[in-house]
Scaffold this active site. Structure first.
Site, PDB file in Angstrom:
ATOM      1  CG  HIS A 480     -60.003 -42.070  33.366  1.00 42.85           C
ATOM      2  ND1 HIS A 480     -60.694 -43.012  32.632  1.00 42.85           N
ATOM      3  CD2 HIS A 480     -60.882 -41.080  33.608  1.00 42.85           C
ATOM      4  CE1 HIS A 480     -61.942 -42.612  32.440  1.00 42.85           C
ATOM      5  NE2 HIS A 480     -62.076 -41.425  33.019  1.00 42.85           N
TER       6      HIS A 480
HETATM    7  C1  LIG Z   1     -62.012 -33.338  31.875  1.00 47.34           C
HETATM    8  C2  LIG Z   1     -62.212 -34.573  32.719  1.00 47.34           C
HETATM    9  C3  LIG Z   1     -63.226 -35.482  32.388  1.00 47.34           C
HETATM   10  C4  LIG Z   1     -63.414 -36.619  33.164  1.00 47.34           C
HETATM   11  N1  LIG Z   1     -64.496 -37.414  32.923  1.00 47.34           N
HETATM   12  C5  LIG Z   1     -64.803 -38.395  33.803  1.00 47.34           C
HETATM   13  C6  LIG Z   1     -66.017 -39.091  33.697  1.00 47.34           C
HETATM   14  O1  LIG Z   1     -66.861 -38.815  32.843  1.00 47.34           O
HETATM   15  N2  LIG Z   1     -66.272 -40.086  34.605  1.00 47.34           N
HETATM   16  C7  LIG Z   1     -65.373 -40.421  35.564  1.00 47.34           C
HETATM   17  O2  LIG Z   1     -65.645 -41.359  36.331  1.00 47.34           O
HETATM   18  N3  LIG Z   1     -64.206 -39.769  35.676  1.00 47.34           N
HETATM   19  C8  LIG Z   1     -63.919 -38.738  34.850  1.00 47.34           C
HETATM   20  N4  LIG Z   1     -62.780 -38.022  35.018  1.00 47.34           N
HETATM   21  C9  LIG Z   1     -61.819 -38.461  36.040  1.00 47.34           C
HETATM   22  C10 LIG Z   1     -62.263 -38.181  37.471  1.00 47.34           C
HETATM   23  O3  LIG Z   1     -62.957 -36.966  37.563  1.00 47.34           O
HETATM   24  C11 LIG Z   1     -61.020 -38.181  38.363  1.00 47.34           C
HETATM   25  O4  LIG Z   1     -60.379 -39.436  38.285  1.00 47.34           O
HETATM   26  C12 LIG Z   1     -61.344 -37.918  39.826  1.00 47.34           C
HETATM   27  O5  LIG Z   1     -62.060 -36.716  39.958  1.00 47.34           O
HETATM   28  C13 LIG Z   1     -60.040 -37.844  40.623  1.00 47.34           C
HETATM   29  O6  LIG Z   1     -60.330 -37.497  41.949  1.00 47.34           O
HETATM   30  P1  LIG Z   1     -59.167 -37.095  42.951  1.00 47.34           P
HETATM   31  O7  LIG Z   1     -59.806 -36.842  44.257  1.00 47.34           O
HETATM   32  O8  LIG Z   1     -58.090 -38.092  42.852  1.00 47.34           O
HETATM   33  O9  LIG Z   1     -58.555 -35.745  42.351  1.00 47.34           O
HETATM   34  P2  LIG Z   1     -59.264 -34.371  42.009  1.00 47.34           P
HETATM   35  O10 LIG Z   1     -60.737 -34.522  41.949  1.00 47.34           O
HETATM   36  O11 LIG Z   1     -58.576 -33.826  40.808  1.00 47.34           O
HETATM   37  O12 LIG Z   1     -58.976 -33.462  43.283  1.00 47.34           O
HETATM   38  C14 LIG Z   1     -57.730 -32.948  43.655  1.00 47.34           C
HETATM   39  C15 LIG Z   1     -57.977 -31.590  44.304  1.00 47.34           C
HETATM   40  O13 LIG Z   1     -56.814 -31.187  45.010  1.00 47.34           O
HETATM   41  C16 LIG Z   1     -56.570 -29.824  44.753  1.00 47.34           C
HETATM   42  N5  LIG Z   1     -55.143 -29.601  44.943  1.00 47.34           N
HETATM   43  C17 LIG Z   1     -54.123 -30.102  44.216  1.00 47.34           C
HETATM   44  N6  LIG Z   1     -52.943 -29.704  44.711  1.00 47.34           N
HETATM   45  C18 LIG Z   1     -53.214 -28.939  45.786  1.00 47.34           C
HETATM   46  C19 LIG Z   1     -52.407 -28.238  46.720  1.00 47.34           C
HETATM   47  N7  LIG Z   1     -51.062 -28.271  46.649  1.00 47.34           N
HETATM   48  N8  LIG Z   1     -53.012 -27.509  47.705  1.00 47.34           N
HETATM   49  C20 LIG Z   1     -54.362 -27.479  47.803  1.00 47.34           C
HETATM   50  N9  LIG Z   1     -55.186 -28.138  46.928  1.00 47.34           N
HETATM   51  C21 LIG Z   1     -54.610 -28.863  45.940  1.00 47.34           C
HETATM   52  C22 LIG Z   1     -57.023 -29.654  43.320  1.00 47.34           C
HETATM   53  O14 LIG Z   1     -57.224 -28.297  42.982  1.00 47.34           O
HETATM   54  C23 LIG Z   1     -58.280 -30.499  43.292  1.00 47.34           C
HETATM   55  O15 LIG Z   1     -59.411 -29.763  43.682  1.00 47.34           O
HETATM   56  C24 LIG Z   1     -62.546 -36.877  34.262  1.00 47.34           C
HETATM   57  C25 LIG Z   1     -61.547 -35.975  34.602  1.00 47.34           C
HETATM   58  C26 LIG Z   1     -61.370 -34.816  33.851  1.00 47.34           C
HETATM   59  C27 LIG Z   1     -60.296 -33.834  34.239  1.00 47.34           C
END
Ligand SMILES: Cc1cc2nc3c(=O)[nH]c(=O)nc-3n(C[C@H](O)[C@H](O)[C@H](O)COP(=O)(O)OP(=O)(O)OC[C@H]3O[C@@H](n4cnc5c(N)ncnc54)[C@H](O)[C@@H]3O)c2cc1C
Length: 543
Positions: A480
């Protein structure tokens, strides 16, 4: 495989109203909402591939994706001083859906007080009453609508489709240990023990790629590019104008008429800003990067949930270890999922759990327990050959703060991640006390029928010092990370209350990195809420 997802061919200099960098939990929400009325053209760039990997769609498959590098950035922290210098593995989704395609599927919003605290810190419009409508707007709640829940939204929120007596026994044992039963962690209050709900639809994972992007993908005004790694943002003065990205070895440029929205997650968003010249001046200079804006807060304030797992040997053959380790039971579980979308393959990071206070003087719980009817030495590795179950202790509001810094001006080089887990006495104390309460639950009559012996930490680990040492030796992430592009009004805040990068035009950050501080729960639902609210603000500003 083609990495394009609409009829329009990319050119070396395409122009769109909005360019979104990252198709994760937040990015897919933005792509859907900003393209919905057909008035704006939207480009969504994603570094990873399409979400075709079979284990993405089977909830229990999340364990298989931990170290699956085709869909995972697989980062590591630097050696963590308070964890005996260990590096902590950091999986992050690199695929359509981002981390929502590889996460543990638990739907937990945090505490009402988290958002009221964000508002108290000067973030007008982010109190619980302000954000609740966006949680509800996103949600399609299986149990139906009520004061706290919505139906008709894109994101399915469901109860588990696997009746597990062990997980039920945990809830009863918690009640016996003095923690009342709570049927809804996302309702009037979080405190108590009960079952988690999950972002699943009829036993399948509902990532944001599934729930938000798929329904929008055929819109003529939405263009999606996969295997497209954003290298840097291009500025005219202090106005963000374009994104340079690399795809299949070619460098391309996408220009944004209105705005660029960085949704690359808590590690990659600050990395991209720093690579683009927005960050601490000294750091950028040391890598030869031209400074667009000296923004010392970019990459600061990194926070994460640490977890410490207690593993118990089970006296009955009713755990997932028994299913996975038995060829016939394994095949039957696979058939049950294939035919009915039910059974053990429909569960993920926790079935039941609890939220409690380690100190009665606290206003709200500081500990979350995730209970799961399987056991392993390390997450993502083989399950134990014996029957076992796991309950992990997670401190909800760590005081420890870390940082994210680029190590190179090369966008393909992983950044330096320092979380500084257990850096304060409060954080260390919370784990010692949390494990003490958890052991009380595990020793309660309802679990006595199942609990054989404690495998980890084990009966010999009793004193505060020994329990803390166990935390240092085995503590790992709950995945997280947040707050590296923190929202606020102070000089170190990166974005304002409308998520605009302070001091820059035409640029917002919309993802988990903007959280003013880490909320008391799992971060997927809050990130989706943030993107829902951001979509409204972006469309309002476009009028
Ligand atoms: C293994 C795991 C288990 C988890 N379990 C839970 C759970 O059970 N419940 C819960 O609520 N949360 C959980 N989480 C946390 C939750 O999934 C994340 O906090 C949330 O998905 C974050 O969303 P985000 O949009 O900030 O980033 P992300 O969903 O990580 O999205 C970022 C995206 O940007 C892309 N990206 C990055 N850099 C670049 C670039 N330079 N160019 C193009 N694309 C790029 C990445 O590839 C990715 O697809 C978990 C996370 C993980 C990894």
């Amino acid at each position: 495989m083609s990495s394009q997802h609409s009829a329009r061919p990319p050119s070396d200099a395409s122009e769109f109203d909005y360019v979104i960098v990252g198709a994760g939990s937040a990015g897919c929400v933005l792509a859907n909402r900003l393209s919905a009325d057909g008035k704006h053209s939207v480009l969504l760039l994603e570094a990873g591939p399409k979400d075709t990997h079979i284990w993405i769609h089977i909830p229990l498959g999340y364990g298989r994706l931990f170290k699956e590098k085709s869909v995972n950035w697989m980062y590591q922290t630097e050696p963590e001083p308070e964890l005996n210098g260990r590096q902590v593995f950091q999986p992050r989704g690199k695929v359509l859906g981002g981390s929502s395609s590889i996460n543990g599927l638990l739907y937990v919003r945090g505490q009402h007080e988290d958002y009221d605290r964000w508002r108290q810190r000067g973030n007008a419009g982010w109190g619980f009453d302000d954000v609740l409508p966006y949680f509800k707007k996103a949600e399609h709640q299986q149990r139906g609508p009520d004061q706290y829940h919505g139906t008709g939204g894109p994101l399915p929120v469901s109860d588990w489709r696997h009746a597990d007596p062990l997980s039920e026994a945990f809830v009863v044992a918690a009640a016996e240990a003095g923690i009342p039963t709570n049927p809804d962690f996302n309702g009037a209050k979080q405190e108590g023990a009960g079952f988690f709900q999950a972002t699943t639809r009829r036993g399948r994972r509902a990532s944001t790629a599934f729930s938000y992007l798929r329904p929008a993908i055929k819109r003529g005004n939405l263009h999606v590019e996969t295997s497209a790694l954003a290298q840097r943002l291009v500025f005219e003065g202090r106005r963000a104008k374009a994104v340079e990205y690399k795809q299949n070895g070619s460098l391309r440029t996408a220009r944004a008429r209105k705005e660029i929205l960085v949704s690359s997650g808590a590690y990659n968003s600050p990395q991209l800003l720093q690579l683009s010249g927005i960050g601490p001046a000294e750091l950028l200079k040391s890598h030869g990067i031209n400074i667009v804006l000296d923004a010392p807060g970019v990459g600061n304030d990194l926070q994460d949930h640490l977890q410490v797992r207690v593993v118990t040997r089970c006296s009955q053959r009713c755990t997932l270890n028994d299913v996975v380790n038995h060829p016939l039971r394994r095949v039957m579980a696979g058939m049950q999922w294939a035919a009915l979308r039910r059974g053990p393959l429909t569960i993920a990071a926790g079935t039941s759990g609890a939220f409690f206070k380690t100190d009665p003087r606290l206003a709200t719980p500081d500990i979350q327990i995730h209970f799961i009817p399987f056991s392993t030495d390390k997450m993502g590795e083989k399950l134990h050959p014996f029957s076992g179950f796991t309950a992990s202790v997670c401190q909800l509001r760590p005081e420890s703060r870390g940082s994210l810094r680029i190590k190179s001006a090369d966008p393909s080089v992983a950044p330096e991640i320092r979380i500084n887990y257990l850096a304060t006495e409060t954080d260390r104390r919370a784990f010692i006390d949390g494990i003490r309460v958890l052991r009380k639950i595990l020793a309660a009559p309802a679990l006595k029928a199942y609990a054989d012996e404690e495998v980890y930490p084990g009966a010999k680990v009793v004193s505060d010092e020994d329990v803390l040492e166990f935390c240092r030796q085995t503590g790992s992430t709950v995945y997280h990370p947040t707050s590296t592009c923190r929202m606020g009004n102070d000089p170190l805040a990166v974005v304002d209350q409308r998520l605009k990068v302070r001091g820059i035009e035409g640029l917002r950050v919309v993802d988990a990195s903007i959280m003013p501080d880490l909320m008391s729960g799992n971060t997927n639902a809050p990130t989706i809420m943030i993107a829902e609210k951001a979509s409204d603000m972006i469309l309002e500003d476009a009028r």
